[in-house]
Write a protein that holds these residues in place. Structure first.
Motif, PDB file in Angstrom:
ATOM      1  N   ASN A 103       0.751  -1.250   0.068  1.00 33.53           N
ATOM      2  CA  ASN A 103       0.044   0.023  -0.058  1.00 33.53           C
ATOM      3  C   ASN A 103       0.879   1.453  -0.128  1.00 33.53           C
ATOM      4  O   ASN A 103       0.220   2.242   0.228  1.00 33.53           O
ATOM      5  CB  ASN A 103      -0.847  -0.018   1.181  1.00 33.53           C
ATOM      6  N   SER A 104       2.160   1.205  -0.199  1.00 27.55           N
ATOM      7  CA  SER A 104       3.182   2.185  -0.148  1.00 27.55           C
ATOM      8  C   SER A 104       2.840   3.267   1.063  1.00 27.55           C
ATOM      9  O   SER A 104       2.909   4.258   1.069  1.00 27.55           O
ATOM     10  CB  SER A 104       2.606   3.073  -1.396  1.00 27.55           C
ATOM     11  N   LYS A 105       2.804   2.543   2.341  1.00 26.77           N
ATOM     12  CA  LYS A 105       2.709   2.995   3.361  1.00 26.77           C
ATOM     13  C   LYS A 105       4.118   2.859   4.376  1.00 26.77           C
ATOM     14  O   LYS A 105       4.670   2.266   3.837  1.00 26.77           O
ATOM     15  CB  LYS A 105       1.318   2.420   4.290  1.00 26.77           C
ATOM     16  N   ASN A 106       3.899   3.388   5.637  1.00 28.08           N
ATOM     17  CA  ASN A 106       5.084   3.678   6.436  1.00 28.08           C
ATOM     18  C   ASN A 106       4.621   3.336   7.744  1.00 28.08           C
ATOM     19  O   ASN A 106       5.006   3.940   8.731  1.00 28.08           O
ATOM     20  CB  ASN A 106       5.869   4.972   6.317  1.00 28.08           C
ATOM     21  N   VAL A 107       3.908   2.405   7.948  1.00 24.08           N
ATOM     22  CA  VAL A 107       3.588   1.811   9.461  1.00 24.08           C
ATOM     23  C   VAL A 107       4.842   1.351  10.177  1.00 24.08           C
ATOM     24  O   VAL A 107       5.341   0.438   9.679  1.00 24.08           O
ATOM     25  CB  VAL A 107       2.426   1.056   9.355  1.00 24.08           C
ATOM     26  N   GLU A 108       5.200   1.767  11.305  1.00 26.79           N
ATOM     27  CA  GLU A 108       6.170   1.583  12.245  1.00 26.79           C
ATOM     28  C   GLU A 108       5.988   0.281  13.258  1.00 26.79           C
ATOM     29  O   GLU A 108       4.771   0.409  13.820  1.00 26.79           O
ATOM     30  CB  GLU A 108       6.962   2.611  12.778  1.00 26.79           C
ATOM     31  N   ALA A 109       6.627  -0.651  13.153  1.00 29.31           N
ATOM     32  CA  ALA A 109       6.683  -1.815  14.136  1.00 29.31           C
ATOM     33  C   ALA A 109       7.720  -1.802  15.116  1.00 29.31           C
ATOM     34  O   ALA A 109       8.732  -1.712  14.747  1.00 29.31           O
ATOM     35  CB  ALA A 109       6.510  -3.031  13.420  1.00 29.31           C
TER      36      ALA A 109
END
Length: 377
Positions: free
Chosen positions: A215-221
């Motif tokens: 999704n071309s996202k940048n959710v950080e784990a």
């Protein structure tokens, strides 16, 4: 009708021939003896051996963990009721209870003994070697204490789960939720750094990564580094202040979705959470097993431990003891995601369809999901 009595065993006599090295005396184990008779259902035939007696011992999480141990006990209780047989169920309150509990089950003439968890591996191997006429099953471990690639006793059946597959889907769902909320940060922490714990965390972080790629996202784990294999651990499976503080540290860093891995520690995570925060359950469908936190459980990453125990005991009762390791996967429904329950109507559009597609791709081998902690069946 099932009659259950609970008592504390005051002492345990050492059984002859058992080579257990006891570090000290732990808390007395809890002994629950159940007998199912006239009210037993017809789901299973009577045991081939009239002396068949399936028994179980927990790890130190205890039977009321709403998760790992409880699920195993439910599987045994279900098949025992159907068979109409007596069981003995011993709770361990600490590591020093494992060997004495197994001695107690041997002394009570148990013929099939289920040990719940990785932490009981050494004691299970010792007991199985000392009692070759008793059959054993161990959950979440191959009973390969000497690490030569083989189960250390011929009378132990490993019940294993490739949980990374389901955790991957859970991580994807967590990332989608956090992205939709605008927070874009999720976190995970565990109880003890052992393979049955870290396999969840590996899959979770990799699932977040997959969501970002798709999704071309940048959710950080945060909370776990897959490459380095280290991260946030509480040091045990108790729902205590340490677990709550560990959860709080991830929330303070901005995470709005948590994955606590380790039986009751989810309770501490729930206590630290505020409005808008959600978490993922592990092992059981926690929204069902513990309704008090249902409003905080987005979804659970399930290992169908109850079904694995039920099936292995049923087969043993029929005289079909097979020590070939069982491996739960997405394909055989040994692992999977629970329902999203009340969160279903609040999910990002198309998420459940995407999760179904990812599941099928994993089953078909189009996507390879694995962990350094994946069991070798």
């Amino acid at each position: 009708m099932t009659i259950s009595t609970t008592k504390k065993i005051a002492g345990v006599a050492a059984a002859a021939g058992l080579l257990f090295a006891l570090a000290g005396c732990g808390a007395a184990p809890e002994d629950t003896t159940s007998t199912s008779g006239a009210g037993a259902t017809s789901g299973a035939e009577k045991p081939a051996d009239s002396n068949f007696k399936p028994c179980i011992v927990s790890d130190d999480g205890g039977w009321n963990d709403k998760s790992f141990n409880q699920s195993a006990k439910e599987g045994l209780d279900k098949i025992a009721a159907e068979l109409g047989v007596e069981t003995v169920e011993l709770q361990s309150d600490g590591d020093s209870d494992y060997a004495p509990n197994l001695e107690q089950l041997v002394s009570q003439n148990c013929t099939y003994i289920v040990t719940v968890g990785y932490k009981l591996a050494a004691a299970t191997v010792d007991s199985a070697k000392a009692n070759p006429d008793i059959n054993y099953a161990i959950i979440d471990d191959s009973a390969d204490v000497d690490q030569d690639g083989k189960t250390d006793a011929p009378n132990i059946k490993p019940l294993l789960f490739d949980t990374v597959q389901a955790a991957y889907l859970g991580g994807y769902a967590a990332a989608a939720w956090s992205d939709a909320s605008g927070v874009n940060k999720v976190g995970t922490f565990g109880g003890i750094q052992i393979p049955p714990v870290t396999i969840f965390m590996d899959g979770f972080v990799d699932g977040v990564k997959k969501f970002n790629e798709d999704n071309s996202k940048n959710v950080e784990a945060i909370g776990w580094d897959v490459a380095a294999q280290n991260g946030q651990m509480t040091g045990g499976f108790a729902a205590n202040d340490t677990a709550k503080q560990t959860a709080q540290s991830l929330l303070d860093q901005g995470a709005d979705v948590l994955l606590p891995v380790g039986g009751p520690i989810y309770q501490s995570a729930a206590a630290a959470m505020t409005e808008g925060d959600v978490m993922l359950g592990v092992d059981s469908d926690v929204a069902v097993s513990d309704p008090s936190v249902a409003d905080k459980v987005l979804v659970s990453i399930m290992k169908r431990i109850d079904e694995a125990v039920y099936t292995s005991v049923k087969e043993a009762a029929a005289g079909n003891v097979d020590v070939t390791p069982y491996l739960g996967t997405l394909e055989n429904d040994g692992v999977g995601l629970s329902s999203f329950h009340d969160f279903e109507s609040k999910l990002p559009a198309g998420l459940t369809d995407k999760l179904d597609a990812l599941k099928q791709d994993i089953i078909d081998g189009k996507i390879t999901v694995t962990s350094v902690s994946s069991p070798k069946a």
